[in-house]
Design a protein around this motif. Structure first.
Motif, PDB file in Angstrom:
ATOM      1  N   SER A 189       0.823  -1.216   0.000  1.00 36.73           N
ATOM      2  CA  SER A 189       0.000   0.000   0.000  1.00 36.73           C
ATOM      3  C   SER A 189       0.855   1.263   0.000  1.00 36.73           C
ATOM      4  O   SER A 189       0.385   2.336  -0.383  1.00 36.73           O
ATOM      5  CB  SER A 189      -0.927   0.007   1.223  1.00 36.73           C
ATOM      6  N   HIS A 190       2.115   1.133   0.418  1.00 36.14           N
ATOM      7  CA  HIS A 190       3.028   2.275   0.456  1.00 36.14           C
ATOM      8  C   HIS A 190       3.836   2.405  -0.834  1.00 36.14           C
ATOM      9  O   HIS A 190       4.267   3.508  -1.188  1.00 36.14           O
ATOM     10  CB  HIS A 190       4.010   2.129   1.626  1.00 36.14           C
ATOM     11  N   MET A 191       4.070   1.271  -1.516  1.00 38.85           N
ATOM     12  CA  MET A 191       5.017   1.294  -2.639  1.00 38.85           C
ATOM     13  C   MET A 191       4.464   0.648  -3.909  1.00 38.85           C
ATOM     14  O   MET A 191       4.127   1.329  -4.871  1.00 38.85           O
ATOM     15  CB  MET A 191       6.324   0.612  -2.209  1.00 38.85           C
ATOM     16  N   GLY A 192       4.377  -0.680  -3.925  1.00 33.31           N
ATOM     17  CA  GLY A 192       4.024  -1.390  -5.152  1.00 33.31           C
ATOM     18  C   GLY A 192       2.698  -0.988  -5.759  1.00 33.31           C
ATOM     19  O   GLY A 192       2.519  -1.043  -6.983  1.00 33.31           O
ATOM     20  N   LEU A 193       1.771  -0.576  -4.922  1.00 33.32           N
ATOM     21  CA  LEU A 193       0.445  -0.170  -5.393  1.00 33.32           C
ATOM     22  C   LEU A 193       0.525   0.889  -6.486  1.00 33.32           C
ATOM     23  O   LEU A 193      -0.283   0.906  -7.421  1.00 33.32           O
ATOM     24  CB  LEU A 193      -0.372   0.353  -4.206  1.00 33.32           C
ATOM     25  N   PHE A 194       1.520   1.757  -6.392  1.00 30.48           N
ATOM     26  CA  PHE A 194       1.604   2.882  -7.317  1.00 30.48           C
ATOM     27  C   PHE A 194       2.163   2.494  -8.687  1.00 30.48           C
ATOM     28  O   PHE A 194       2.312   3.349  -9.565  1.00 30.48           O
ATOM     29  CB  PHE A 194       2.422   4.009  -6.684  1.00 30.48           C
ATOM     30  N   LYS A 237     -10.096  -3.982  -5.855  1.00 33.64           N
ATOM     31  CA  LYS A 237     -11.087  -4.317  -6.881  1.00 33.64           C
ATOM     32  C   LYS A 237     -11.721  -3.062  -7.469  1.00 33.64           C
ATOM     33  O   LYS A 237     -12.058  -3.024  -8.658  1.00 33.64           O
ATOM     34  CB  LYS A 237     -12.156  -5.237  -6.292  1.00 33.64           C
ATOM     35  N   LYS A 238     -11.853  -2.023  -6.659  1.00 26.64           N
ATOM     36  CA  LYS A 238     -12.390  -0.752  -7.155  1.00 26.64           C
ATOM     37  C   LYS A 238     -11.476  -0.134  -8.209  1.00 26.64           C
ATOM     38  O   LYS A 238     -11.926   0.640  -9.056  1.00 26.64           O
ATOM     39  CB  LYS A 238     -12.574   0.231  -5.994  1.00 26.64           C
ATOM     40  N   LEU A 239     -10.182  -0.482  -8.142  1.00 24.67           N
ATOM     41  CA  LEU A 239      -9.215   0.038  -9.112  1.00 24.67           C
ATOM     42  C   LEU A 239      -9.198  -0.776 -10.405  1.00 24.67           C
ATOM     43  O   LEU A 239      -8.438  -0.468 -11.326  1.00 24.67           O
ATOM     44  CB  LEU A 239      -7.812   0.033  -8.502  1.00 24.67           C
ATOM     45  N   GLY A 240     -10.005  -1.824 -10.459  1.00 25.85           N
ATOM     46  CA  GLY A 240     -10.029  -2.662 -11.653  1.00 25.85           C
ATOM     47  C   GLY A 240      -8.986  -3.757 -11.645  1.00 25.85           C
ATOM     48  O   GLY A 240      -8.650  -4.315 -12.699  1.00 25.85           O
TER      49      GLY A 240
END
Length: 302
Positions: A211-216, A242-245
């Motif tokens: 949530s701090h790094m890889g998500l982006f 899931k909201k992000l697709g």
């Protein structure tokens, strides 16, 4: 025998091997704080499992870090994990450590000769150059048994459940595997199987750090595989992703027993890329056919 077939065979015979697995004598807790487990690739994942199952009493380390920081190495007993016993960086560490113990399937290797004693890994295999499965299971369980006592659960049922869950996974060419203290090493191991078998763009990260790094770095349609039983934190994470697709898969496991979870996620992370090779009708592992890449790897490792 083709290399994918050999990989599958090694996976299947793991359940037979577990009936005869013999744990090692426990390192006294008073000594564990002065002990390091060291390895590369799958063997680093095994070392990290020792760290996790010891409740962080022992530490896991990369061999190059120990070579470059001799003041640490000289003060510790180091268990060096290498299936082949040929990894040059491990051999160098063995010569630096206060006490060095080899964990290898090759008791006549240079690593074994450089150590004061050897724990020999004995397991059946296909004798075909392929991705590590049974060898990883043996080395990981050996490392875990050195730091904690455990009893073997009903592994055949766990294996069947892992196959059922693996068959549910559908993904694109970008995969993110997320894990916690005990399953992050298996996220690492699982990513390695995606590399070895398929050459996929796979990533591994701790659940919180994602949530701090890889998500982006994610893109719509990417797949996230969460190696943790459901809890309020990851339920919210799944909902948000899931909201992000993103395609999110969290294999279902109903036990809190850490050894059962280790076996389940090990089998699962082996089966998911294997099943994808079957869908793509591949007969050989990507790393076997990628001769130029393997030459660079071999030049650095051996």
């Amino acid at each position: 025998m083709k290399t994918i077939e050999a990989f599958e065979r090694d996976i299947i015979i793991q359940t037979q091997f577990l009936y005869v697995f013999k744990p090692q004598s426990l390192i006294p807790k008073s000594s564990q704080q002065n002990t390091i487990f060291c390895g590369s690739g799958d063997s680093l994942a095994a070392a990290l499992l020792a760290e996790a199952f010891s409740d962080l009493r022992v530490r896991a380390a990369d061999p190059l870090d120990l070579i470059k920081n001799k003041q640490i190495t000289k003060l510790h007993s180091v268990f060096l994990i290498s299936i082949s016993g040929k990894t040059i960086s491990n051999i160098k560490v063995a010569k630096l450590a206060r006490e060095s113990i080899a964990i290898t399937s090759n008791p006549k290797s240079k690593l074994a000769k450089a150590c004061v004693r050897t724990i020999e890994l004995k397991f059946p295999n296909s004798d075909v150059f392929t991705g590590g499965s049974l060898s990883f299971l043996q080395s990981a369980l050996t490392c875990i048994s050195l730091v904690t006592n455990f009893t073997m659960p009903n592994h055949e049922q766990i294996f069947k459940k892992a196959i059922i869950e693996a068959k549910k996974v559908k993904f694109t060419k970008r995969v993110f595997l997320l894990g916690n203290l005990h399953t992050y090493p298996l996220a690492m191991y699982g990513a390695a199987k995606f590399y070895e078998l398929l050459g996929f763009d796979a990533h591994y990260e701790r659940i919180e750090q994602f949530s701090h790094m890889g998500l982006f770095s994610v893109k719509k349609g990417d797949t996230v595989i969460l190696l943790e039983e459901k809890n309020p934190h990851n339920v919210q994470l799944v909902k948000n992703l899931k909201k992000l697709g993103l395609k999110v898969f969290q294999p279902i496991i109903t036990t809190s027993n850490k050894i059962s979870q280790f076996l389940f996620y090990t089998f699962f992370t082996q089966m998911v890329p294997l099943l994808e090779t079957k869908r793509k009708k591949k007969t050989d592992c990507h790393f076997v056919t990628s001769k130029n890449l393997r030459k660079v790897s071999d030049d650095m490792i051996y």
